[in-house]
Design an enzyme around this catalytic site. Structure first.
Site, PDB file in Angstrom:
ATOM      1  N   SER A 169      -3.703  42.981  38.698  1.00  0.00           N
ATOM      2  CA  SER A 169      -3.193  41.723  39.223  1.00  0.00           C
ATOM      3  C   SER A 169      -3.778  41.431  40.594  1.00  0.00           C
ATOM      4  O   SER A 169      -3.627  42.236  41.527  1.00  0.00           O
ATOM      5  CB  SER A 169      -1.662  41.770  39.333  1.00  0.00           C
ATOM      6  OG  SER A 169      -1.190  40.662  40.070  1.00  0.00           O
ATOM      7  N   HIS A 215      -5.346  39.663  35.760  1.00  0.00           N
ATOM      8  CA  HIS A 215      -4.028  39.029  35.745  1.00  0.00           C
ATOM      9  C   HIS A 215      -3.843  38.167  36.990  1.00  0.00           C
ATOM     10  O   HIS A 215      -4.082  38.618  38.114  1.00  0.00           O
ATOM     11  CB  HIS A 215      -2.950  40.112  35.699  1.00  0.00           C
ATOM     12  CG  HIS A 215      -1.574  39.606  35.426  1.00  0.00           C
ATOM     13  ND1 HIS A 215      -1.119  39.316  34.161  1.00  0.00           N
ATOM     14  CD2 HIS A 215      -0.541  39.326  36.268  1.00  0.00           C
ATOM     15  CE1 HIS A 215       0.130  38.899  34.222  1.00  0.00           C
ATOM     16  NE2 HIS A 215       0.504  38.882  35.496  1.00  0.00           N
ATOM     17  N   ASP A 235      -1.054  35.873  38.954  1.00  0.00           N
ATOM     18  CA  ASP A 235       0.356  35.519  39.106  1.00  0.00           C
ATOM     19  C   ASP A 235       0.481  34.198  39.857  1.00  0.00           C
ATOM     20  O   ASP A 235       0.184  34.124  41.047  1.00  0.00           O
ATOM     21  CB  ASP A 235       1.104  36.610  39.864  1.00  0.00           C
ATOM     22  CG  ASP A 235       1.264  37.874  39.042  1.00  0.00           C
ATOM     23  OD1 ASP A 235       1.841  37.789  37.942  1.00  0.00           O
ATOM     24  OD2 ASP A 235       0.830  38.949  39.497  1.00  0.00           O
ATOM     25  N   MET A 282       2.884  31.429  41.374  1.00  0.00           N
ATOM     26  CA  MET A 282       4.270  31.256  41.826  1.00  0.00           C
ATOM     27  C   MET A 282       4.400  29.956  42.603  1.00  0.00           C
ATOM     28  O   MET A 282       3.500  29.587  43.360  1.00  0.00           O
ATOM     29  CB  MET A 282       4.679  32.432  42.711  1.00  0.00           C
ATOM     30  CG  MET A 282       4.474  33.795  42.085  1.00  0.00           C
ATOM     31  SD  MET A 282       4.984  35.122  43.195  1.00  0.00           S
ATOM     32  CE  MET A 282       4.343  36.559  42.327  1.00  0.00           C
ATOM     33  N   HIS A 320      -0.102  34.155  34.461  1.00  0.00           N
ATOM     34  CA  HIS A 320       1.352  34.244  34.326  1.00  0.00           C
ATOM     35  C   HIS A 320       1.983  33.167  35.214  1.00  0.00           C
ATOM     36  O   HIS A 320       1.956  33.267  36.440  1.00  0.00           O
ATOM     37  CB  HIS A 320       1.796  35.652  34.746  1.00  0.00           C
ATOM     38  CG  HIS A 320       3.279  35.852  34.740  1.00  0.00           C
ATOM     39  ND1 HIS A 320       3.883  36.910  35.390  1.00  0.00           N
ATOM     40  CD2 HIS A 320       4.286  35.145  34.167  1.00  0.00           C
ATOM     41  CE1 HIS A 320       5.181  36.840  35.224  1.00  0.00           C
ATOM     42  NE2 HIS A 320       5.458  35.774  34.493  1.00  0.00           N
ATOM     43  N   MET A 347       4.887  31.597  36.908  1.00  0.00           N
ATOM     44  CA  MET A 347       6.263  31.762  37.384  1.00  0.00           C
ATOM     45  C   MET A 347       6.638  30.485  38.117  1.00  0.00           C
ATOM     46  O   MET A 347       6.783  30.455  39.341  1.00  0.00           O
ATOM     47  CB  MET A 347       6.366  32.998  38.277  1.00  0.00           C
ATOM     48  CG  MET A 347       6.264  34.296  37.502  1.00  0.00           C
ATOM     49  SD  MET A 347       6.142  35.758  38.541  1.00  0.00           S
ATOM     50  CE  MET A 347       4.347  35.856  38.712  1.00  0.00           C
ATOM     51  N   MET A 368       9.139  41.667  32.391  1.00  0.00           N
ATOM     52  CA  MET A 368       9.122  41.913  33.829  1.00  0.00           C
ATOM     53  C   MET A 368       9.976  43.145  34.131  1.00  0.00           C
ATOM     54  O   MET A 368      11.162  43.181  33.820  1.00  0.00           O
ATOM     55  CB  MET A 368       9.662  40.703  34.585  1.00  0.00           C
ATOM     56  CG  MET A 368       8.764  39.480  34.552  1.00  0.00           C
ATOM     57  SD  MET A 368       7.102  39.787  35.225  1.00  0.00           S
ATOM     58  CE  MET A 368       7.480  40.298  36.911  1.00  0.00           C
ATOM     59  N   GLY A 408       8.269  37.734  41.934  1.00  0.00           N
ATOM     60  CA  GLY A 408       8.161  37.052  43.212  1.00  0.00           C
ATOM     61  C   GLY A 408       7.332  37.783  44.244  1.00  0.00           C
ATOM     62  O   GLY A 408       6.696  37.154  45.080  1.00  0.00           O
ATOM     63  N   PHE A 409       7.306  39.112  44.159  1.00  0.00           N
ATOM     64  CA  PHE A 409       6.584  39.895  45.155  1.00  0.00           C
ATOM     65  C   PHE A 409       5.934  41.116  44.508  1.00  0.00           C
ATOM     66  O   PHE A 409       6.465  41.672  43.548  1.00  0.00           O
ATOM     67  CB  PHE A 409       7.519  40.370  46.278  1.00  0.00           C
ATOM     68  CG  PHE A 409       8.168  39.246  47.035  1.00  0.00           C
ATOM     69  CD1 PHE A 409       7.504  38.607  48.070  1.00  0.00           C
ATOM     70  CD2 PHE A 409       9.436  38.805  46.690  1.00  0.00           C
ATOM     71  CE1 PHE A 409       8.099  37.556  48.758  1.00  0.00           C
ATOM     72  CE2 PHE A 409      10.046  37.760  47.373  1.00  0.00           C
ATOM     73  CZ  PHE A 409       9.366  37.138  48.412  1.00  0.00           C
ATOM     74  N   ASP A 438       4.950  44.201  33.483  1.00  0.00           N
ATOM     75  CA  ASP A 438       4.501  43.880  34.839  1.00  0.00           C
ATOM     76  C   ASP A 438       5.589  44.243  35.839  1.00  0.00           C
ATOM     77  O   ASP A 438       6.709  43.741  35.745  1.00  0.00           O
ATOM     78  CB  ASP A 438       4.195  42.380  34.925  1.00  0.00           C
ATOM     79  CG  ASP A 438       3.633  41.962  36.283  1.00  0.00           C
ATOM     80  OD1 ASP A 438       3.511  42.825  37.168  1.00  0.00           O
ATOM     81  OD2 ASP A 438       3.322  40.770  36.434  1.00  0.00           O
ATOM     82  N   GLY A 488       5.872  47.434  39.208  1.00  0.00           N
ATOM     83  CA  GLY A 488       6.076  48.841  39.523  1.00  0.00           C
ATOM     84  C   GLY A 488       5.267  49.804  38.676  1.00  0.00           C
ATOM     85  O   GLY A 488       5.632  50.974  38.527  1.00  0.00           O
TER      86      GLY A 488
END
Length: 219
Positions: free
Chosen positions: A10, A35, A37, A39, A68, A70, A139, A144-145, A177, A179
């Site tokens: 990502s 990937h 992200d 947002m 992705h 969001m 998720m 968000g972070f 996605d 951790g």
């Protein structure tokens, strides 16, 4: 189930001043997807990329670009991301009241269609669209972070969705996605995932090629 395991670094954790260099490093060392992200600061408490970053990536990235969304109104932007060069477009179940229509629109625009659910969203919300999608994204952190800690209960959700996909004889990707590192990667693959998104554990490391290889090797 497709037995191959795919790695999707990502760019949320990448150095944007060195984006081309760092993305090429992960591709050279085993990345299968890139990937992105997206947002909007509304659905999630952060603001990141748009179609411009996808257009920029498309100029030199030859592997699939996995976007992705969001965002609160994904339908409005489907055609724009198709034109920008997205290969996979994932929307959130939580903001898509007409999910079948959204999935159909993504496919009509020439992309693979994905649906994502947040950690607190039940997998039962996927029951009636499981046979229509090309990808399900679980998720394993609250979106968000980057750099968050893996939520252990996500393992159960991955197992449940794997069972749903197998029952439907679906070849859709099961992506996770949040951790993902050398330890949690083993857990989610064992639970049935076959696409792993990794940000901080790759781009957040001093040696990006080594971090990519290490994660790819255990998969």
């Amino acid at each position: 189930m497709n037995n191959q395991i795919y790695l999707a670094p990502s760019i949320l954790s990448a150095d944007l001043l060195k984006l081309e260099e760092q993305v090429n490093l992960v591709i050279e060392n085993g990345a299968d997807f890139i990937h992105v992200d997206v947002m909007d600061g509304h659905f999630v408490p952060n603001l990141t990329f748009g179609t411009n970053i996808v257009k920029a990536l498309k100029r030199f990235v030859k592997i699939p670009i996995d976007v992705h969304l969001m965002i609160t109104n994904p339908d409005k932007y489907i055609a724009e991301y198709a034109k920008a060069g997205a290969d996979i477009l994932t929307v959130h179940q939580e903001v898509s009241p007409h999910l079948h229509r959204t999935i159909q629109s993504i496919k009509e625009n020439g992309m693979k269609a994905g649906v994502s659910i947040n950690p607190s969203t039940s997998v039962s919300t996927l029951e009636y669209i499981i046979g229509d999608v090309d990808l399900i994204l679980i998720m394993s952190v609250n979106p968000g972070f980057g750099g968050q800690t893996f939520i252990e209960k996500s393992i159960y959700k991955i197992q449940k969705v794997r069972g749903m996909l197998d029952k439907a004889n679906s070849k859709a990707f099961l992506e996770v996605d949040g951790g993902i590192n050398l330890e949690t990667a083993k857990l989610v693959v064992k639970a049935g995932a076959n696409v792993l998104v990794a940000g901080n554990s790759i781009f957040g490391q001093k040696n990006i090629p080594e971090a990519t290889k290490n994660l790819k090797n255990i998969l």
